[in-house]
Structures are given as C-alpha cells and as structure tokens.
Scaffold this active site. Structure first.
Site: not given
Length: 358
Positions: A128, A132, A138-140, A142, A145, A153, A159
C-alpha cells in the site's frame, strides 16, 4: 492459462459462497419456524403470537447486524500516513535497509505511532506504500491495510476491524440469541414428533432438523462469542493475541488495555443506549489509540503522559506524542498517568482459532 483478472473475478465470486450458505440457512429457518412450526404445528393462538413477536425481534436484529458486518467497508489509514512523492522516490532508490528506515523515521516523526516491528523498525506496507498506524495490518484477501484489523472472516466475506468490529460482536450476540430462542421453543415439539405424540406431517422434518441446526450453531457461536468478549475486555485483537504489539520497551499484549470498563467503551462508545444497536459508536479514529506505559523500570514511577516524545530503549527510534482525540481523552479522563509498578506480566493462555473465522 486464464488471465489474472479472470482468476480474481472467480475468487471474488467464490468468496460469497459462505455468505450465500448462511443466507440460505437463515431463510430456511425463517420458513421452518414461522410457517411449519407456528402456522401448522402450534395450536394455541396466544403461544403463536408470543413466539412470532419474539422471533421477529431477534431475527431483525440478527439480520441487521449481519448486514452491517458484511457491507461496512474496512477503514484504511488516512493520507497523512502515505509517504510524500519525494520520500517515496527516495525510498525506492535506496537499497540499504538502514537508509530506508531513516527515511521512514523522518516521515513518521509527527505521526501518532507508538509500536514498531519486532526488530524495532518502522512498520511500513510496501504493497500500500504507507506507514502503518498502530494496530493496522495488511489483509491479503482484501489487499488493503485495515485499521485495527482483527481478522478476515469468510462467513461475512469482509475484514473485521475498527469500522465494523462492534457490528461483528452484535452479529455474534444476536445470532446466539436467535439460535437459543429457536432451539428452546422448538424443543417440546421436537420431543413430541420424536416420540410420535404428534402425527407425521410435512412439518415433522422441518421441526426436527430446525432443532439440530439451531443447537449446532448455538454451540459453535458460543465459543467464538466468548472468545471475543475476552478480547474486548483485554482490548486486544485476534492478531495481537498471537503476536503481541512491540512498544518502546518490548512486546506487550496488554499495551492498549485501559481497564475492562474503558476497553468496553472504546468499542461500544460512551452512550449505553446505542450499545445494542448496530450503528457505529466506537471511540477514536482508528489511527491512534490511548496506551498505557508497560514494562517500566520500577524507579520511574512518575511519567507525564503527554509531556515529551517517548524514545525507544535503543534511542534510534522516536515515538512522537500527539494530542489525543476528544473521545480518547474521555477514556483517559479519570487517570492522568499510566504507570506500571513492577514487572507484572500475566501469563495468558493464547487464544484459540475458531473454525468459523479461520
């Protein structure tokens, strides 16, 4: 080989399969309870009315909170955490990690960050291209960050983080109450069908299966809800339970804990009348959080919470102080200082990973 955008499109479609499954189960449970049980099985009019009123109240709150959890976009860091164009170009040109960290330290000088990586480096997302904030990850799935990320979920295809964590908790609460009410009210008719006290009709299958499904989901959700209640009381995310945030004096799982009451208010807000409604009332902006002083030298018993920048034990990383938002100041209002009287580390058993939110 199929183009990458086709694969991504297929992944996005498949990601909705768990949500579609839950939606179908909920739709069937509504039909089975309202039509097969209340209309065709229960003979008492008063009992029907009471059951239908309570059922629809729990059903509406469950669907409302589930909808908000799914369709509330994860909150991302604001632009102030992005590197300037000049810093970004300089960062990309540098090959030595030490030089890159110097650029990041300079950029983070005025940012409200108090945690680092385990190696004392500034937490930077190359994907991104931003620094942070505390508790951001960071969501892989979605590919963004997410502020105060808890987990991704699959059952909500979203997220769970700062923007929808309250909704997620209410979703668990109301789904738990929904399953409990359905199982409790269906039980007597389940027994009657099972012992053949009621004649075999097309409602028998729905009533029997409805009890099993409600009981199974109740047991599964109860463990997950209990775990997240414990997390709220400790002011931790699922990620922080398994990987403690690193502060100036080392990692500490309790670094963001302000006490059970304040931890609860941080998630649900100051006004209790809104706590059970799936509307956003969480305190803060998701980018900075009030912290307590942890793993402190016993001789340093008096520390001003906002007097001067806090420095790391190595002296190379400075952590700037910044005025907290109004809501965060309310959290700290009753305590002017946060001190640790000694090495009072508690041994907390690591949380479990429930299969519902793997």
């Amino acid at each position: 080989m199929a183009p990458s955008h086709v694969l991504k499109c297929c992944q996005k479609v498949l990601a909705w399969v768990p949500v579609a499954f839950i939606a179908l189960v909920v739709a069937w449970s509504y039909y089975a309870y309202v039509v097969e049980l209340c209309v065709f099985t229960i003979s008492s009019t008063a009992e029907k009315v009471v059951y239908l009123v309570v059922f629809h109240l729990s059903f509406v709150m469950f669907v409302w909170s589930y909808w908000k959890t799914i369709f509330t976009s994860p909150a991302s860091p604001s632009n102030e955490f992005c590197l300037s164009k000049a810093d970004k170009e300089q960062y990309e040109k540098e090959e030595r990690p030490e030089s890159q960290q110097e650029i990041l330290r300079r950029a983070a000088k005025d940012l409200p960050i108090y945690t680092t990586t385990a190696s004392r480096a500034i937490r930077y997302c190359d994907r991104c291209q931003l620094i942070k904030p505390d508790r951001c990850h960071h969501c892989s799935a979605c590919d963004i960050c997410v502020l105060k990320m808890d987990h991704h979920c699959p059952w909500v295809n979203n997220c769970v983080g700062f923007s929808n964590y309250k909704f997620f908790l209410l979703f668990l609460l109301y789904s738990l109450l929904y399953c409990l009410f359905v199982a409790a009210t269906v039980l007597q008719y389940f027994i009657k069908f099972w012992t053949n006290e009621l004649p075999d009709t097309h409602a028998k299958f729905h009533v029997l299966f409805l009890f099993f499904v409600a009981a199974m989901f109740f047991i599964s959700i109860l463990s997950l809800f209990s775990y997240h209640c414990w997390l709220v009381g400790k002011n931790r995310s699922t990620i922080e339970t398994f990987r403690a945030p690193t502060f100036r004096n080392g990692p500490d799982k309790n670094g963001f804990s302000l006490g059970c009451s304040k931890n609860l208010r941080e998630v649900f807000g100051d006004e209790k009348k809104y706590w059970l409604l799936p509307i956003f009332t969480s305190l803060g902006d998701g980018c900075n959080f009030p912290t307590r002083l942890v793993i402190m030298d016993p001789e340093q018993l008096t520390v001003s919470s906002q007097s001067e920048p806090v420095k790391s034990s190595g002296g190379s990383q400075s952590f700037p102080t910044r005025p907290l938002s109004e809501s965060q100041n309310r959290l700290l209002a009753s305590d002017s200082q946060w001190v640790e009287s000694g090495p009072e580390e508690e041994n907390v058993k690591s949380g479990f990973c429930n299969t519902f939110c793997a």
